[in-house]
Design a protein around this motif. Sequence first.
Motif, PDB file in Angstrom:
ATOM      1  N   GLU A  20     -90.649  35.764  23.124  1.00 53.21           N
ATOM      2  CA  GLU A  20     -90.230  37.061  23.673  1.00 53.21           C
ATOM      3  C   GLU A  20     -89.304  37.806  22.707  1.00 53.21           C
ATOM      4  N   GLU A  21     -88.531  37.069  21.915  1.00 50.98           N
ATOM      5  CA  GLU A  21     -87.674  37.719  20.920  1.00 50.98           C
ATOM      6  C   GLU A  21     -88.517  38.410  19.847  1.00 50.98           C
ATOM      7  N   GLN A  22     -89.638  37.783  19.520  1.00 50.47           N
ATOM      8  CA  GLN A  22     -90.513  38.366  18.505  1.00 50.47           C
ATOM      9  C   GLN A  22     -91.355  39.509  19.067  1.00 50.47           C
ATOM     10  N   LYS A  23     -91.369  39.654  20.396  1.00 49.32           N
ATOM     11  CA  LYS A  23     -92.087  40.770  21.030  1.00 49.32           C
ATOM     12  C   LYS A  23     -91.174  41.974  21.270  1.00 49.32           C
ATOM     13  N   ILE A  24     -89.969  41.713  21.808  1.00 47.73           N
ATOM     14  CA  ILE A  24     -89.101  42.838  22.182  1.00 47.73           C
ATOM     15  C   ILE A  24     -88.162  43.274  21.052  1.00 47.73           C
ATOM     16  N   GLY A  25     -87.890  42.389  20.105  1.00 44.76           N
ATOM     17  CA  GLY A  25     -87.031  42.733  18.977  1.00 44.76           C
ATOM     18  C   GLY A  25     -85.557  42.774  19.338  1.00 44.76           C
TER      19      GLY A  25
END
Length: 119
Positions: A20-25
């Motif tokens: 999710e960190e790599q999706k939302i930034g």
Amino acid sequence: MINIALQGAEFFAYHGFYPEEQKIGCRFLVDIAVGFEPVTDLKDGLHNTVDYEKVYAITCEEMKIPSKLIETVGQAITNQILLKYPFVKTIEVTIKKLNPPLTGRVAQSSVTINYPPTT
């Protein structure tokens, strides 16, 4: 020894261990300090110095590449600076992840990469 530095360069990037960190930034701040001995007289030009505009461009490119660990990003920035400026003596790259997704409020997490490595 001459030191050049960039402090508080801000980026929005997609680094993080969790998907999710790599999706939302997230927002990041990057500080870089580079130390070197001039090879010859600087003569008021960029030929014999470390150009902080190029250091910033290197940082921009590396921050665009999603990584699970900000340690990986910091090392990549360090490696690219060394490739561009093999005469540098010291590099310190600090990457701060603002408001990391933890269970409590944390202003930032950070990692610092030093060249040469300190022992």
